[in-house]
Scaffold this active site. Structure first.
Site, PDB file in Angstrom:
ATOM      1  N   LYS A 172     -22.139  34.466   8.277  1.00 30.22           N
ATOM      2  CA  LYS A 172     -20.927  34.940   7.604  1.00 30.22           C
ATOM      3  C   LYS A 172     -20.737  36.423   7.896  1.00 30.22           C
ATOM      4  O   LYS A 172     -21.526  37.257   7.467  1.00 30.22           O
ATOM      5  CB  LYS A 172     -21.027  34.754   6.087  1.00 30.22           C
ATOM      6  CG  LYS A 172     -19.678  35.001   5.416  1.00 30.22           C
ATOM      7  CD  LYS A 172     -19.786  35.195   3.912  1.00 30.22           C
ATOM      8  CE  LYS A 172     -19.957  36.633   3.511  1.00 30.22           C
ATOM      9  NZ  LYS A 172     -18.851  37.526   3.869  1.00 30.22           N
ATOM     10  N   GLU A 247     -31.849  44.312   5.011  1.00 27.80           N
ATOM     11  CA  GLU A 247     -31.593  45.649   5.576  1.00 27.80           C
ATOM     12  C   GLU A 247     -30.522  46.284   4.700  1.00 27.80           C
ATOM     13  O   GLU A 247     -29.375  45.850   4.725  1.00 27.80           O
ATOM     14  CB  GLU A 247     -31.090  45.537   7.020  1.00 27.80           C
ATOM     15  CG  GLU A 247     -32.079  44.899   7.979  1.00 27.80           C
ATOM     16  CD  GLU A 247     -33.343  45.700   8.154  1.00 27.80           C
ATOM     17  OE1 GLU A 247     -33.314  46.922   7.903  1.00 27.80           O
ATOM     18  OE2 GLU A 247     -34.373  45.112   8.504  1.00 27.80           O
ATOM     19  N   CYS A 281     -25.268  52.943   8.471  1.00 24.05           N
ATOM     20  CA  CYS A 281     -26.386  53.054   7.521  1.00 24.05           C
ATOM     21  C   CYS A 281     -27.364  54.147   7.941  1.00 24.05           C
ATOM     22  O   CYS A 281     -28.116  54.650   7.120  1.00 24.05           O
ATOM     23  CB  CYS A 281     -27.099  51.717   7.412  1.00 24.05           C
ATOM     24  SG  CYS A 281     -27.612  51.092   9.019  1.00 24.05           S
ATOM     25  N   GLU A 383     -25.483  56.535  -2.193  1.00 18.84           N
ATOM     26  CA  GLU A 383     -24.927  56.352  -0.847  1.00 18.84           C
ATOM     27  C   GLU A 383     -23.395  56.404  -0.922  1.00 18.84           C
ATOM     28  O   GLU A 383     -22.786  55.625  -1.654  1.00 18.84           O
ATOM     29  CB  GLU A 383     -25.375  54.991  -0.296  1.00 18.84           C
ATOM     30  CG  GLU A 383     -24.967  54.792   1.149  1.00 18.84           C
ATOM     31  CD  GLU A 383     -25.331  53.411   1.673  1.00 18.84           C
ATOM     32  OE1 GLU A 383     -25.180  52.429   0.930  1.00 18.84           O
ATOM     33  OE2 GLU A 383     -25.747  53.337   2.847  1.00 18.84           O
TER      34      GLU A 383
HETATM   35  P1  NDP Z   1     -22.161  44.440   0.946  1.00 24.83           P
HETATM   36  O1  NDP Z   1     -23.523  44.371   0.376  1.00 24.83           O
HETATM   37  O2  NDP Z   1     -21.014  44.542   0.043  1.00 24.83           O
HETATM   38  O3  NDP Z   1     -21.875  43.181   1.881  1.00 24.83           O
HETATM   39  C1  NDP Z   1     -22.665  42.808   3.002  1.00 24.83           C
HETATM   40  C2  NDP Z   1     -22.410  41.355   3.310  1.00 24.83           C
HETATM   41  O4  NDP Z   1     -22.871  40.566   2.215  1.00 24.83           O
HETATM   42  C3  NDP Z   1     -20.942  41.016   3.475  1.00 24.83           C
HETATM   43  O5  NDP Z   1     -20.796  39.965   4.412  1.00 24.83           O
HETATM   44  C4  NDP Z   1     -20.574  40.539   2.092  1.00 24.83           C
HETATM   45  O6  NDP Z   1     -19.439  39.739   2.095  1.00 24.83           O
HETATM   46  C5  NDP Z   1     -21.819  39.767   1.707  1.00 24.83           C
HETATM   47  N1  NDP Z   1     -22.022  39.591   0.278  1.00 24.83           N
HETATM   48  C6  NDP Z   1     -21.534  40.315  -0.757  1.00 24.83           C
HETATM   49  N2  NDP Z   1     -21.953  39.810  -1.933  1.00 24.83           N
HETATM   50  C7  NDP Z   1     -22.750  38.745  -1.645  1.00 24.83           C
HETATM   51  C8  NDP Z   1     -23.488  37.806  -2.425  1.00 24.83           C
HETATM   52  N3  NDP Z   1     -23.497  37.843  -3.768  1.00 24.83           N
HETATM   53  N4  NDP Z   1     -24.190  36.836  -1.793  1.00 24.83           N
HETATM   54  C9  NDP Z   1     -24.211  36.777  -0.451  1.00 24.83           C
HETATM   55  N5  NDP Z   1     -23.511  37.622   0.350  1.00 24.83           N
HETATM   56  C10 NDP Z   1     -22.801  38.602  -0.238  1.00 24.83           C
HETATM   57  O7  NDP Z   1     -22.218  45.636   2.001  1.00 24.83           O
HETATM   58  P2  NDP Z   1     -21.017  46.230   2.815  1.00 24.83           P
HETATM   59  O8  NDP Z   1     -20.377  45.155   3.622  1.00 24.83           O
HETATM   60  O9  NDP Z   1     -20.211  47.053   1.885  1.00 24.83           O
HETATM   61  O10 NDP Z   1     -21.792  47.159   3.860  1.00 24.83           O
HETATM   62  C11 NDP Z   1     -22.152  48.468   3.603  1.00 24.83           C
HETATM   63  C12 NDP Z   1     -23.604  48.546   3.196  1.00 24.83           C
HETATM   64  O11 NDP Z   1     -24.429  47.985   4.204  1.00 24.83           O
HETATM   65  C13 NDP Z   1     -24.066  49.972   3.023  1.00 24.83           C
HETATM   66  O12 NDP Z   1     -24.836  50.058   1.862  1.00 24.83           O
HETATM   67  C14 NDP Z   1     -24.933  50.202   4.245  1.00 24.83           C
HETATM   68  O13 NDP Z   1     -25.929  51.180   4.081  1.00 24.83           O
HETATM   69  C15 NDP Z   1     -25.525  48.852   4.457  1.00 24.83           C
HETATM   70  N6  NDP Z   1     -25.986  48.710   5.829  1.00 24.83           N
HETATM   71  C16 NDP Z   1     -27.337  48.695   6.066  1.00 24.83           C
HETATM   72  C17 NDP Z   1     -27.818  48.624   7.365  1.00 24.83           C
HETATM   73  C18 NDP Z   1     -29.283  48.560   7.642  1.00 24.83           C
HETATM   74  O14 NDP Z   1     -29.638  48.225   8.766  1.00 24.83           O
HETATM   75  N7  NDP Z   1     -30.152  48.868   6.698  1.00 24.83           N
HETATM   76  C19 NDP Z   1     -26.890  48.597   8.511  1.00 24.83           C
HETATM   77  C20 NDP Z   1     -25.499  48.628   8.132  1.00 24.83           C
HETATM   78  C21 NDP Z   1     -25.073  48.685   6.834  1.00 24.83           C
HETATM   79  P3  NDP Z   1     -17.983  40.406   1.852  1.00 24.83           P
HETATM   80  O15 NDP Z   1     -17.894  41.625   2.667  1.00 24.83           O
HETATM   81  O16 NDP Z   1     -17.115  39.347   2.322  1.00 24.83           O
HETATM   82  O17 NDP Z   1     -17.930  40.690   0.385  1.00 24.83           O
END
Ligand code: NDP
Length: 479
Positions: A172, A247, A281, A383
């Site tokens: 997803k 991650e 990130c 963040e």
């Molecule tokens: P989110 O945690 O909001 O979402 C990440 C993914 O998880 C999206 O596909 C989202 O769907 C999905 N999601 C949200 N809620 C749920 C749930 N309850 N159950 C399962 N899946 C869920 O993060 P963001 O998309 O806002 O991304 C930004 C964040 O990602 C920042 O905190 C950043 O630091 C982190 N990040 C970390 C990295 C690493 O390697 N450590 C690399 C890149 C980013 P949807 O968007 O459709 O809500």
């Protein structure tokens, strides 16, 4: 309006519930496509397809899986420009960045794991009259959930090793950036990936993501996203004993010592702060500067930041594009307001931008530099994930380490010094999964990738991720 569909069992599928989500272009603020808001029925359908495909896919030779993945990479190269344009339209990043970073890296991810699998070996332990060997077999059906900041780059970073290892995948992408994942599905069809091996189910995290995490037949979840979402996923998945790789977020320091290569440190600190609008990130959002060069560094840094151009991602020479969504744009602006309330001084930026023409309603923010805040305040602890950085002073190695380690996060740090022993001392003392010395975002895909503390659990990359996407069995033979 473009209609994006799920990719299940090698075919395009509408959502069973007929529920849809709008998808907007960040640079214009206008909705330009819609995507399924899939429910657990769609996820069930994807799992059924994956179950059917698994015996065939997992029993293919590694050479055959490698060949198919390389064919996908080949198709991606043929669609390079279209993928880059789609990524910028969907995410808001400058087209130039999609061309030099996102799409090349997405292709590299597929090529890397297509060939790495050919070299994956396991250990054996010989003793008198007995030999133990370790067998790695695919897990079965795995879930890959990726965020919006580096859409195709992080999507492929997960699914390539999962597929190479012989698993079938339910993936997803973020609901905010579904476009390149959908194009990727089309390229997989062209390349001959058998139906059901990869299934892409679009939708919101709370509905579709949750259905993937909950599904009893999905045996492992590889998730990249925010720490709060990661906590939630861990709490739901842990009692079912799924394998989990998380991650998560970061609040990364760039640590500048007075013996650094000054010009290079300024250049890279700007790059590390504002690449992709600060929505990586790994971006360095807390810049810690040794007292003796603080003023000189601050002035050179701010001067360079003022030269960054903000605007239409499709215009040449734009450095900073649009933020991914209206709510994220509002969140970042609210942090700038918070920084002022906490007593910070805005050295440059601090405002939203409304470029003339087609991007007038887009979600842009000036690159913003703030000083005068202590490490304990929310601006320095939470963040922000946008084009906002703070500057802080330190006067000893110990103080730099205490400031750098003084948040809940531990993803990546970068250190600027020409002193070899100091560089190594810092690397050992920093509680971060990745420490870059005199560089930033220099990636070798063979290395372990991931965060300490609240930045995550587990490591991606190299052989680590192949071990994650496999079951490990020890076989003991007496002879
Ligand atoms: P989110 O945690 O909001 O979402 C990440 C993914 O998880 C999206 O596909 C989202 O769907 C999905 N999601 C949200 N809620 C749920 C749930 N309850 N159950 C399962 N899946 C869920 O993060 P963001 O998309 O806002 O991304 C930004 C964040 O990602 C920042 O905190 C950043 O630091 C982190 N990040 C970390 C990295 C690493 O390697 N450590 C690399 C890149 C980013 P949807 O968007 O459709 O809500």
């Amino acid at each position: 309006m473009k209609e994006l569909l799920n990719y299940i069992a090698g075919e395009w599928q509408k959502p069973i519930s007929d529920m849809w989500l709008d998808n907007a272009e960040p640079a214009t603020g206008k909705v330009y496509s819609r995507l399924p808001d899939s429910t657990n029925e769609d996820v069930d359908m994807a799992v059924e397809a994956a179950k059917k495909a698994f015996p065939m896919w997992s029993s293919k030779s590694v050479e055959e899986r490698s060949r198919i993945l390389l064919a996908i990479a080949h198709e991606m190269k043929s669609s390079f420009d279209a993928l880059a344009e789609a990524e910028s339209r969907d995410q808001g990043k400058p087209l130039q960045l999609s061309k030099v970073m996102d799409i090349p890296r997405a292709i590299q991810n597929i090529e890397f794991f297509a060939t790495e699998i050919l070299h994956f070996a396991s250990e054996s332990h010989a003793a008198k009259g007995v030999v133990n060997y370790t067998a790695h077999s695919p897990i079965g059906i795995v879930g890959c959930i990726s965020p919006w900041n580096l859409p195709l780059y992080l999507f492929t970073w997960k699914i390539a090793p999962a597929l190479a290892m012989g698993n079938c995948v339910i993936a997803k992408p973020s609901e905010l950036t579904p476009l390149t994942a959908t194009m990727f599905a089309e390229l997989c069809m062209k390349a001959g990936l058998p139906p059901g091996v990869l299934n892409i189910v679009h939708g919101s995290g709370k509905q579709t993501g949750a259905a993937i995490v909950d599904h009893p037949e999905i045996k492992a979840i590889s998730f990249t996203g925010g720490t709060v979402t990661g906590e939630h996923i861990a709490s739901v998945a842990a009692p079912t004993f799924k394998k989990l790789s998380l991650e998560l977020g970061g609040k990364n320091p760039s640590i500048i010592f007075d013996d650094c290569d000054f010009e290079e440190a300024v250049h890279q600190a700007v790059r590390s702060a504002f690449t992709n609008q600060g929505e990586i990130c790994l971006c360095g959002s807390r810049i810690l500067i040794e007292n003796s060069i603080y003023d000189q560094f601050r002035d050179a840094f701010v001067n360079k930041v003022k030269q960054l151009t903000v605007g239409d991602p499709f215009e040449d020479g734009i450095n900073v594009g649009a933020l991914v969504s209206k709510s994220h744009w509002e969140k970042v602006l609210s942090y700038i307001q918070l920084a002022k309330e906490e007593g910070g001084t805005i050295l440059c930026g601090g405002n939203s931008v409304s470029p003339k023409g087609r991007c007038e309603q887009g979600w842009f923010i000036e690159p913003t530099v703030i000083e005068g805040l202590d490490n304990a305040c929310r601006t320095n602890q939470e963040e922000i994930f946008g084009p906002v950085v703070t500057l802080q002073r330190f006067s000893s190695e110990e103080e730099a380490i205490a400031l750098a380690n003084g948040t809940r996060y531990g993803l990546a740090a970068n250190v600027w010094t020409q002193h070899l022993a100091k560089a190594h001392r810092m690397a050992h003392a920093l509680d971060f999964g990745i420490v870059w010395i005199n560089c930033w975002l220099l990636r070798d895909l063979r290395t372990p990738f991931g965060g300490m503390k609240d930045s995550g659990v587990g490591r991606e990359g190299g052989f680590e991720v192949l071990r994650f996407f496999s079951e490990t069995k020890n076989v003991c033979v007496k002879f």
